[in-house]
Design a protein around this motif. Structure first.
Motif, PDB file in Angstrom:
ATOM      1  N   ALA A   2      34.809 -24.055   4.010  1.00  0.00           N
ATOM      2  CA  ALA A   2      33.578 -24.844   4.027  1.00  0.00           C
ATOM      3  C   ALA A   2      32.414 -24.018   3.524  1.00  0.00           C
ATOM      4  O   ALA A   2      31.572 -24.501   2.762  1.00  0.00           O
ATOM      5  CB  ALA A   2      33.308 -25.353   5.435  1.00  0.00           C
ATOM      6  N   ASP A   3      32.330 -22.730   3.955  1.00  0.00           N
ATOM      7  CA  ASP A   3      31.246 -21.866   3.509  1.00  0.00           C
ATOM      8  C   ASP A   3      31.285 -21.668   2.003  1.00  0.00           C
ATOM      9  O   ASP A   3      30.245 -21.556   1.350  1.00  0.00           O
ATOM     10  CB  ASP A   3      31.334 -20.505   4.214  1.00  0.00           C
ATOM     11  CG  ASP A   3      30.989 -20.597   5.698  1.00  0.00           C
ATOM     12  OD1 ASP A   3      30.319 -21.579   6.073  1.00  0.00           O
ATOM     13  OD2 ASP A   3      31.386 -19.707   6.460  1.00  0.00           O
ATOM     14  N   GLN A   4      32.505 -21.616   1.419  1.00  0.00           N
ATOM     15  CA  GLN A   4      32.631 -21.447  -0.018  1.00  0.00           C
ATOM     16  C   GLN A   4      32.126 -22.669  -0.776  1.00  0.00           C
ATOM     17  O   GLN A   4      31.665 -22.560  -1.907  1.00  0.00           O
ATOM     18  CB  GLN A   4      34.098 -21.176  -0.380  1.00  0.00           C
ATOM     19  CG  GLN A   4      34.635 -19.866   0.186  1.00  0.00           C
ATOM     20  CD  GLN A   4      36.117 -19.675  -0.082  1.00  0.00           C
ATOM     21  OE1 GLN A   4      36.775 -20.559  -0.634  1.00  0.00           O
ATOM     22  NE2 GLN A   4      36.643 -18.530   0.300  1.00  0.00           N
ATOM     23  N   ALA A   5      32.209 -23.838  -0.151  1.00  0.00           N
ATOM     24  CA  ALA A   5      31.788 -25.067  -0.810  1.00  0.00           C
ATOM     25  C   ALA A   5      30.277 -25.225  -0.823  1.00  0.00           C
ATOM     26  O   ALA A   5      29.731 -25.902  -1.697  1.00  0.00           O
ATOM     27  CB  ALA A   5      32.421 -26.272  -0.121  1.00  0.00           C
ATOM     28  N   VAL A   6      29.587 -24.619   0.140  1.00  0.00           N
ATOM     29  CA  VAL A   6      28.138 -24.761   0.238  1.00  0.00           C
ATOM     30  C   VAL A   6      27.470 -24.221  -1.023  1.00  0.00           C
ATOM     31  O   VAL A   6      27.761 -23.114  -1.473  1.00  0.00           O
ATOM     32  CB  VAL A   6      27.604 -24.038   1.483  1.00  0.00           C
ATOM     33  CG1 VAL A   6      26.074 -24.075   1.510  1.00  0.00           C
ATOM     34  CG2 VAL A   6      28.165 -24.672   2.747  1.00  0.00           C
ATOM     35  N   GLY A   7      26.592 -25.031  -1.607  1.00  0.00           N
ATOM     36  CA  GLY A   7      25.899 -24.632  -2.827  1.00  0.00           C
ATOM     37  C   GLY A   7      26.572 -25.114  -4.097  1.00  0.00           C
ATOM     38  O   GLY A   7      25.996 -25.014  -5.185  1.00  0.00           O
ATOM     39  N   HIS A  17      36.760 -29.771   0.920  1.00  0.00           N
ATOM     40  CA  HIS A  17      37.774 -28.926   1.546  1.00  0.00           C
ATOM     41  C   HIS A  17      38.645 -29.778   2.455  1.00  0.00           C
ATOM     42  O   HIS A  17      38.327 -30.938   2.753  1.00  0.00           O
ATOM     43  CB  HIS A  17      37.151 -27.765   2.335  1.00  0.00           C
ATOM     44  CG  HIS A  17      36.377 -28.181   3.548  1.00  0.00           C
ATOM     45  ND1 HIS A  17      36.951 -28.369   4.772  1.00  0.00           N
ATOM     46  CD2 HIS A  17      35.055 -28.454   3.720  1.00  0.00           C
ATOM     47  CE1 HIS A  17      36.024 -28.742   5.652  1.00  0.00           C
ATOM     48  NE2 HIS A  17      34.875 -28.802   5.032  1.00  0.00           N
ATOM     49  N   ALA A  18      39.756 -29.211   2.885  1.00  0.00           N
ATOM     50  CA  ALA A  18      40.692 -29.948   3.723  1.00  0.00           C
ATOM     51  C   ALA A  18      40.157 -30.083   5.138  1.00  0.00           C
ATOM     52  O   ALA A  18      39.460 -29.200   5.641  1.00  0.00           O
ATOM     53  CB  ALA A  18      42.044 -29.232   3.745  1.00  0.00           C
ATOM     54  N   LEU A  19      40.486 -31.206   5.778  1.00  0.00           N
ATOM     55  CA  LEU A  19      40.130 -31.389   7.181  1.00  0.00           C
ATOM     56  C   LEU A  19      40.957 -30.429   8.027  1.00  0.00           C
ATOM     57  O   LEU A  19      42.132 -30.181   7.723  1.00  0.00           O
ATOM     58  CB  LEU A  19      40.392 -32.829   7.612  1.00  0.00           C
ATOM     59  CG  LEU A  19      39.498 -33.903   6.978  1.00  0.00           C
ATOM     60  CD1 LEU A  19      40.010 -35.292   7.366  1.00  0.00           C
ATOM     61  CD2 LEU A  19      38.052 -33.725   7.404  1.00  0.00           C
ATOM     62  N   PRO A  20      40.378 -29.858   9.084  1.00  0.00           N
ATOM     63  CA  PRO A  20      41.117 -28.905   9.910  1.00  0.00           C
ATOM     64  C   PRO A  20      42.277 -29.576  10.643  1.00  0.00           C
ATOM     65  O   PRO A  20      42.197 -30.752  11.012  1.00  0.00           O
ATOM     66  CB  PRO A  20      40.056 -28.387  10.890  1.00  0.00           C
ATOM     67  CG  PRO A  20      39.028 -29.472  10.945  1.00  0.00           C
ATOM     68  CD  PRO A  20      39.001 -30.079   9.574  1.00  0.00           C
TER      69      PRO A  20
END
Length: 228
Positions: A2-7, A17-20
């Motif tokens: 999720a952090d990688q997707a931000v921005g 991203h995939a759901l946990p």
């Protein structure tokens, strides 16, 4: 992930991203769960609020309520056990008078027309008015409730969500170094500000109102120039 997707800039249908496999994830404006993934519903930039909620930043000007949104509302009327609140959406929200920490039928907040409140959206469906609460999911106030004094700024949903981002935008650090103030930011495009003087409150409100026309990368220097 999720952090990688931000921005990141995404288009409709893109998987963020995939759901946990266990636990939960908070998603907001412009995103939805689909076939095990968080998927973009429109073009925009993936952002994350300070409480971990993912959302999509775009130029949408009209606020559409979503569950767990934090909003600044204006009391319109009282109807029985509910208060009717303007949250800037197509329809007013309903605030039950018992949805305050410690409230009972004999001890309820005395809200009148024009009062400002900071609340959380509990339910939001197309077929009914949104339901809001001045408590978190654990029944605690957690900063929600009536807003006394100060002033209200209308800055639009995109700017308001940017103010709630993680990390906070640089302009808040600049303002915090200059003034002592409280702020309640609603994703509905409203910001309540209260400083230790009327002049300081007006200055901060003016900056927040006009900052939305300045690119994020330039806001820090722009605010410093306005404060000289």
């Amino acid at each position: 992930m999720a952090d990688q997707a931000v921005g990141q800039v995404v288009a409709p249908g893109d998987a963020i991203h995939a759901l946990p496999a266990s636990g939960s994830i908070k998603i907001g404006l412009g995103l939805r769960a689909d076939n095990g993934f968080v998927v973009a519903q429109k073009c925009g930039i993936v952002r994350q609020t300070r409480n971990g909620k993912l959302w999509l930043e775009n130029r949408q000007k009209r606020y559409i309520p979503g569950p767990e949104d934090w909003v600044v509302g204006i009391v319109l009327d009282r109807r029985g056990e509910n208060v009717v609140v303007d949250v800037g959406a197509p329809y007013p929200a309903q605030l039950p008078l018992l949805s305050f920490e410690g409230a009972t039928r004999r001890n309820r907040p005395n809200l009148v027309t024009g009062d400002l409140i900071y609340a959380r959206v509990v339910t939001a469906n197309r077929d009914m008015d949104p339901i809001i609460s001045c408590m978190d999911s654990q029944g605690k106030a957690s900063g929600f409730g009536g807003l006394k004094g100060g002033t209200l700024v209308e800055c639009g949903p995109s700017q308001a969500r940017a103010l709630m981002g993680r990390p906070p935008p640089p302009l808040l650090a600049v303002l915090g170094a200059k003034f002592q103030f409280e702020m309640a930011v609603g994703v509905n495009g409203r910001v309540w500000v209260s400083a230790d003087s009327v002049a300081a409150t007006a200055k901060i409100a003016n900056i927040l109102m006009h900052a939305q026309t300045v690119p994020l990368s330039e806001q820090e220097q722009w605010v410093k120039a306005r404060l000289q």
